[in-house]
Design an enzyme around this catalytic site. Structure first.
Site, mmCIF file in Angstrom:
data_model
loop_
_atom_site.group_PDB
_atom_site.id
_atom_site.type_symbol
_atom_site.label_atom_id
_atom_site.label_comp_id
_atom_site.label_asym_id
_atom_site.label_seq_id
_atom_site.Cartn_x
_atom_site.Cartn_y
_atom_site.Cartn_z
ATOM 1 N N SER A 80 1.950 -5.333 3.394
ATOM 2 C CA SER A 80 3.394 -5.216 3.621
ATOM 3 C C SER A 80 4.189 -6.300 2.898
ATOM 4 C CB SER A 80 3.692 -5.259 5.130
ATOM 5 O OG SER A 80 3.030 -6.343 5.744
ATOM 6 N N GLU A 96 0.563 -0.605 16.236
ATOM 7 C CA GLU A 96 -0.271 0.553 15.890
ATOM 8 C C GLU A 96 -1.165 0.951 17.056
ATOM 9 O OE1 GLU A 96 -3.986 1.850 13.068
ATOM 10 O OE2 GLU A 96 -2.656 0.281 12.280
ATOM 11 N N THR A 149 -6.200 0.774 11.824
ATOM 12 C CA THR A 149 -6.429 0.890 10.371
ATOM 13 C C THR A 149 -6.466 -0.445 9.640
ATOM 14 O OG1 THR A 149 -4.063 1.113 9.889
ATOM 15 C CG2 THR A 149 -5.301 3.155 10.309
ATOM 16 N N HIS A 191 5.758 -5.077 8.691
ATOM 17 C CA HIS A 191 5.780 -6.463 9.164
ATOM 18 C C HIS A 191 5.975 -7.430 7.999
ATOM 19 C CE1 HIS A 191 3.600 -5.417 13.169
ATOM 20 N NE2 HIS A 191 4.906 -5.303 13.262
ATOM 21 N N HIS A 207 3.908 1.895 11.676
ATOM 22 C CA HIS A 207 2.785 1.626 12.572
ATOM 23 C C HIS A 207 2.497 2.774 13.526
ATOM 24 C CE1 HIS A 207 5.050 -2.085 11.599
ATOM 25 N NE2 HIS A 207 3.846 -2.494 11.229
ATOM 26 N N SER A 232 -1.107 -7.715 10.866
ATOM 27 C CA SER A 232 -2.541 -7.713 11.153
ATOM 28 C C SER A 232 -3.370 -7.788 9.884
ATOM 29 C CB SER A 232 -2.908 -6.447 11.941
ATOM 30 O OG SER A 232 -4.304 -6.347 12.107
ATOM 31 N N CYS A 243 0.852 -1.184 0.000
ATOM 32 C CA CYS A 243 0.000 0.000 0.000
ATOM 33 C C CYS A 243 0.891 1.238 0.000
ATOM 34 C CB CYS A 243 -0.897 0.005 1.237
ATOM 35 S SG CYS A 243 0.046 0.082 2.795
#
Length: 320
Positions: free
Chosen positions: A275, A133, A172, A47, A81, A231, A18
């Protein structure tokens, strides 16, 4: 020589990096290019082991806490994060040259929480405890100012001081459906609760889950490329399972594949967390190509063109 069995791979789109992850990786690489090695990074910049190992090979040194860093003039980068406010304060006290690679969409959540606090509201943070985060968002405000809500049961049990003076923000990278369920409980119990003007769950999380929802019902198995501590990658695997995919696995590299899980399959879904680099998707497709006669189709849920520039100190015009 036996003929290979046919296998159709359905690629989810969008997948992989992203804008926030690209920005964070670019931040470390730009710092290395401008200042040379070492560049210290607090926590994994994103991550993903492949990404971290690649940056380590270029001269990045990863630490979990600033105490691990000797007195230095080298740059110290904070991960995508986000970090508690105490971290940049500590860096300043040691005269570190710190560079904040926090994703702008995480920073948006920090700002929302600060505004609610300034207005005297009780703040609920929907998220997973111990995720960096969440630790960073909790650490934006004094201890006790934010209450963590992890489940709908937590939302049902929460007892506010003033039910008319509440606000919520979210991590998020959550499951869209899980979060919607929690928010529904909160809004039913507390009709006046304030929420974000625009959803805190980021565009990339939303789009990647939407693509998996389209693909999972039509495949025999789904592979999510991502790290166990990612996550958003874990949420993609869970979404695939909920959509009826009997085999949904999270892998970091092709070498992690358990081939017994894919015996007899005809259609395979493939995606990657925000990621995870595309090179690993290609590596996994290559591994399947050695065993199967592949055909490939892409199913798209959204177009993405978001771009976040690196921190100002690293931009070419910074010295002007």
């Amino acid at each position: 020589m036996l003929a290979k069995s046919p296998l159709k791979i359905v690629l989810c789109s969008p997948r992989g990096f992203c804008a926030g992850v690209v920005r964070a990786i670019d931040t470390v690489e730009r710092a290395l290019a401008l200042y040379g090695a070492p560049v210290y990074v607090r926590h994994e910049i994103v991550h993903n082991k492949y990404v971290v190992d690649s940056l380590r090979a270029k001269g990045a040194i990863f630490v979990e806490e600033l105490e691990e860093i000797p007195d230095t003039k080298a740059p110290v980068v904070f991960s995508a994060h986000g970090v508690p406010k105490s971290v940049p304060e500590h860096a300043l006290s040691r005269n570190f040259f710190s560079i904040d690679a926090t994703c702008p969409l995480v920073t948006k959540v920090h700002r929302e929480a600060a505004i609610h606090f300034k207005r005297g509201r009780e703040i609920l943070l929907i998220g997973h405890s111990h995720h960096p985060e969440v630790v960073g968002t909790l650490g934006q405000l004094p201890a006790g100012a934010v209450t963590l809500i992890e489940t709908a049961a937590d939302a049902e049990a929460y007892q506010p001081k003033d039910p008319n003076n509440l606000a919520f923000v979210t991590q998020t990278t959550l499951s869209i459906d899980d979060t919607a369920g929690i928010v529904t409980v909160l809004r039913e119990r507390f009709p006046n609760i304030s929420g974000p003007h625009k959803e805190d769950i980021c565009y990339a999380t939303t789009n990647r889950q939407a693509a998996v929802k389209k693909v999972a019902p039509v495949v025999d198995a789904m592979i999510v490329v991502g790290a166990p501590n990612s996550s958003n990658s874990q949420r993609l695997r869970e979404v695939a399972e909920r959509e009826g995919c009997k085999v949904a696995v999270l892998v970091q590299r092709a070498s992690d594949l358990d081939w017994s899980q894919f015996e007899g399959i005809k259609v395979l879904g493939l995606t990657a967390g925000a990621s995870a680099p595309e090179v690993i998707v290609e590596e996994i497709m290559g591994a399947f190509a050695e065993r199967f006669d592949l055909s490939v189709e892409t199913v798209s849920a959204a177009e993405e063109n978001e771009f976040f520039p690196v921190p100002r100190v690293l931009r070419p015009d910074a010295a002007e």
